[in-house]
Design a protein around this motif. Structure first.
Motif, short mmCIF file in Angstrom:
data_model
loop_
_atom_site.label_atom_id
_atom_site.label_comp_id
_atom_site.label_asym_id
_atom_site.label_seq_id
_atom_site.Cartn_x
_atom_site.Cartn_y
_atom_site.Cartn_z
N PRO A 169 0.98 -1.25 -0.04
CA PRO A 169 -0.14 -0.09 0.27
C PRO A 169 0.82 1.39 0.31
O PRO A 169 2.18 1.21 0.60
CB PRO A 169 -0.76 -0.04 0.98
N SER A 181 -8.31 -4.39 0.50
CA SER A 181 -7.32 -3.13 0.04
C SER A 181 -7.70 -2.24 -1.11
O SER A 181 -8.46 -3.41 -1.67
CB SER A 181 -5.82 -3.18 -0.65
N ARG A 210 -5.90 -2.54 6.32
CA ARG A 210 -6.82 -2.98 4.96
C ARG A 210 -5.87 -4.14 3.70
O ARG A 210 -6.09 -5.18 3.88
CB ARG A 210 -7.28 -2.05 3.93
N ALA A 211 -4.70 -3.97 3.66
CA ALA A 211 -4.23 -4.99 3.39
C ALA A 211 -3.78 -6.44 4.09
O ALA A 211 -4.03 -7.28 3.59
CB ALA A 211 -2.44 -4.38 3.13
N ASP A 221 -5.36 2.12 -2.88
CA ASP A 221 -4.46 1.64 -1.57
C ASP A 221 -2.87 0.94 -2.94
O ASP A 221 -1.66 1.39 -2.20
CB ASP A 221 -5.07 0.74 -0.82
N LEU A 237 -4.24 2.05 6.01
CA LEU A 237 -3.41 0.91 4.80
C LEU A 237 -2.98 -0.48 5.29
O LEU A 237 -3.08 -1.31 4.48
CB LEU A 237 -2.70 1.94 4.06
#
Lengths: 449, 325
Positions: free
Chosen positions: A324, A353, A347-348, A357, A344
């Protein structure tokens, strides 16, 4: 007028997307903004929304989930009530029937009110095989999943199955259910085993024999996921096309650690404590402004020196390596970077993501400190020019004043800068690394910028 | 064997049954000296007299109830509605009394009564004289519903109807009254609940009702020129409904179209489709299709009237459509 639903471009390097699943189905009424389908792409699983409203019509024989679809390829249509989808026009009905088939299309009502010439459509959706054809396929041992149908909407009907059965194909191997399961677990190709034992019913013993014949068969065989394949392609492309050189240097990070402790104490109540990575993103971004040769990328035959610094962070996720990107890191405070990067990374790690991103990075940071790694040779994230590998921070006894023979315990860290020698020479890269080193050792040099 | 019209065959059946059983009598409007609007009783008044051919005033509820009572006490009435549409005025009596009394008496009472009337669209009979109504009747437990299409079937089924101890509706499409066909010299009866395969074929099964049997056969002749082979089934009785014959045919052909002049919603075709899907799902190679009359009151103007019902051309199109599935 039917609106095409296409495979969108979700990343600059995206050429194809893999259809993960249709969230909506043929015949569903779609409002603008409804999620239509999910795509696995460049390191990301993304849900694609409708930009229009209408009735979703997916052509028969359209790509199944798991299929790679080129960007821009038409996957379905949104039509208005009563409107025929383009693939229905001139359907394979005999000519005189066309008028009959077209008649219901002009009538927005369902056929509760059929005109005498209109055949009431009992079928709904787009079945792929008729019940009868399925039964006969079972009786004739025909694998109907691989034959194409000649019924309306591409449905497989009896004649298709009988035609397939009449084909002089190799008989499908007879495999016991247990053998099939064992083979799947062991990653053994049943058909290959069967081809070596023509006419025999394949049992578990045959699979076991085949398994023991395969070297290193005690390992667990796994299919390659889409993300693993992308990572593999990217990595080998980088390794084969870039001219990587790695510089390493040992850095005294004691003051950086103190700075972080102070920030942590001061803002404990109000904000996100920046990680070392967050501090380094800001630091590196500012250093790159002074060393634009490192903040560059190949673009065909030209080299682009980027005005902005977008720093990618290598993140280990369940799906594999994701990067990201913190955008415009040179313009953002450490606090803001910390807030953004934590989201970030979260989410990854959870596979959520967004496409945005993961694209547009100009430089990458890879921190393996938490794994007690000191120095390593990171692989450049093409088309970027360089990547900075960050090692662990560890207390060491170091000479701080040779003349006075003073030794102290300091928090030491190793930096590994890998750069693409095609874009930049060794000396400018070394000067960049030197500035990073000095700023880590004396953080006020950049923290006040 | 002789060639008789549908009307003659039913008149013969009625005559034979009246001779056989003095309890059989006919009641209706204009069925006495006049011989019935459709000639159903021509010549019978002279033969059996006014006691057994009772003209009535225009009061369907009255003579329907009267005949229901007569059936309870040993009579075997044949109620002639002329146009079946007039049945609607006697409907309360029929559904609430005629159809239920055997059940309510735990079988101690019987209900040997026949209701007959002309059904169907055609001849500019217009809205009040073109109804079919058999789905409505077949929906009621206790009623039997017969819709013959040939003189042979009509005679055999009417005799069965008159001898039945259950209430029976015997429905004659206007357009089949003049249809001619072979009828045996000797007496015969046709049991209820046995569909007839009127044409054998292999590509698709068409179930057609009443007059639509003839229209379908015409379209099959056309299709046969293209090598299309259609099996046509006439259910003959709507209640009881012989789905076994249909299932056996669908097992062979894999495709089913139901041709019915009556309205599509909640129709006999819907019932057939449901039963065939439930019992013959794995034999179906295509969705079951229906072709029905338009969902509208029947128009008077001849071109409009012709447009609201299936005809050999539209049936052939529907069959081709089914084969393209």
């Amino acid at each position: 007028m039917a609106v095409e639903v296409v495979m969108p471009r979700l990343g600059w390097t995206m050429e194809t997307g893999t259809l993960a699943e249709w969230i909506k189905h043929d015949g569903d009424v779609i409002a603008e903004g409804d999620v239509l389908f999910a795509v696995e792409t460049d390191k990301v699983a993304q849900e694609v929304e409708a930009v229009d409203s209408g009735i979703l019509r997916i052509p028969p024989g359209s790509a199944l989930p798991g299929t790679e679809i080129p960007v821009g390829a038409v996957m379905a249509y949104l039509v208005q009530p009563g409107e025929a989808a383009p693939f229905e026009q001139g359907a394979a009905a005999p000519a005189p029937t066309a008028a009959v088939a077209a008649a219901p299309a002009t009538d927005p009502l369902p056929s509760a009110n059929p005109a005498p010439l209109v055949v009431t459509e009992v079928a709904d959706g787009v079945p792929t095989i008729s019940p009868r054809a399925r039964r006969i396929a079972g009786e004739l041992d025909v694998d109907w999943t691989v034959i194409s149908g000649t019924g309306r909407t591409g449905r497989i009907v009896e004649r298709d199955v009988r035609a397939a059965a009449a084909q002089p194909v190799a008989p499908r191997p007879r495999v016991t259910p247990v053998a099939r399961r064992v083979a799947q677990q062991a990653g053994v190709d049943v058909d290959q085993v069967a081809s070596q034992l023509p006419g025999k019913r394949i049992t578990r013993a045959d699979i076991d024999a085949a398994t023991s014949a395969v070297p290193e068969s005690d390992g667990i065989v796994q299919p390659i996921t889409q993300i693993r394949r992308i990572i593999a392609d990217r990595m080998s492309q980088s390794a084969h096309t870039a001219a990587p050189v790695t510089l390493t240097t040992e850095v005294d990070a004691t003051e950086l650690a103190q700075l972080r402790e102070r920030i942590k104490r001061d803002i404990a109540e109000t904000g996100v404590t920046p990680s070392y990575t967050d501090l380094l993103i800001r630091l590196v971004a500012l250093a790159l402004l002074d060393h634009p040769q490192l903040n560059a990328s190949f673009s065909g035959d030209t080299i682009v020196r980027h005005q902005a610094v977008h720093v990618g962070i290598a993140v280990d996720s369940e799906q594999g390596l994701l990067v990201p990107v913190v955008r415009d890191a040179h313009l953002k405070s450490v606090q803001r970077i910390a807030a953004e990067s934590s989201q970030l990374i979260a989410r990854a790690r959870t596979g959520k993501s967004k496409a945005d991103d993961l694209r547009g990075g100009t430089f990458t940071l890879s921190n393996l400190g938490m794994y007690e790694i000191d120095a390593f040779t990171p692989i450049i994230n093409l088309p970027e020019c360089a990547i900075l590998g960050v090692g662990r921070i560890v207390a060491r006894q170091v000479v701080i004043d040779e003349e006075r023979e003073l030794v102290a315990i300091r928090k030491m860290m190793t930096l590994s800068l890998t750069f693409d020698h095609r874009l930049v020479d060794g000396a400018p890269a070394a000067r960049f690394l030197q500035q990073v080193k000095r700023w880590i050792e004396r953080p006020y040099g950049w923290a006040t910028q | 064997m002789r060639e008789l019209t549908f009307s003659t065959a039913t008149r013969e059946a009625l005559t034979e049954e009246m001779e056989r059983d003095p309890a059989v009598f006919v009641m209706g409007e204009g069925i006495g000296e006049r011989g019935g609007n459709w000639g159903t009783t021509v010549g019978l008044f002279e033969r059996f007299g006014p006691m057994r051919l009772r003209d009535t005033p225009i009061v369907e509820r009255g003579f329907t109830g009267l005949c229901t009572g007569a059936a309870l006490v040993g009579g075997r009435p044949v109620v002639d509605f002329m146009f079946l549409d007039f049945l609607l005025d006697g409907m309360g009596e029929i559904i609430n009394q005629t159809a239920k009394l055997q059940y309510m008496s735990n079988g101690r009472l019987t209900m040997p009564i026949v209701f007959r009337g002309c059904i169907g669209v055609g001849h500019s009979a217009a809205t009040h004289h073109s109804g079919n109504y058999y789905p409505m009747l077949a929906h009621v437990p206790g009623l039997r519903v017969v819709v013959p299409s040939s003189p042979y079937d009509a005679k055999g089924l009417l005799k069965t109807a008159i001898r039945s101890n259950d209430p029976v509706f015997f429905l004659e499409h206007k357009s089949v009254l003049g249809v001619k066909g072979q009828v045996p010299d000797d007496e015969y009866l046709i049991p209820f609940g046995e569909a007839a395969v009127v044409r054998e074929g292999r590509d698709a099964t068409v179930v057609a009702i009443g007059w639509m049997v003839h229209q379908t056969l015409k379209s099959c002749d056309e299709l046969a020129k293209d090598g299309v082979s259609i099996e046509v089934i006439d259910p003959r009785t709507i209640s009881p409904l012989d789905t076994d014959t249909m299932l056996a045919s669908v097992k062979k052909t894999g495709r089913l179209l139901i041709v019915d002049e009556d309205y599509g919603p909640c129709s006999v075709g819907a019932e057939i489709a449901a039963q065939v899907t439930a019992k013959g799902f794995d034999d179906l190679d295509a969705p079951i299709m229906r072709i029905n009359g338009a969902f509208t009151p029947v128009p008077y103007a001849p071109p409009l009237e012709a447009a609201v019902v299936p005809n050999p051309t539209s049936i052939a199109l529907a069959i081709r459509d089914l084969l393209a599935e």
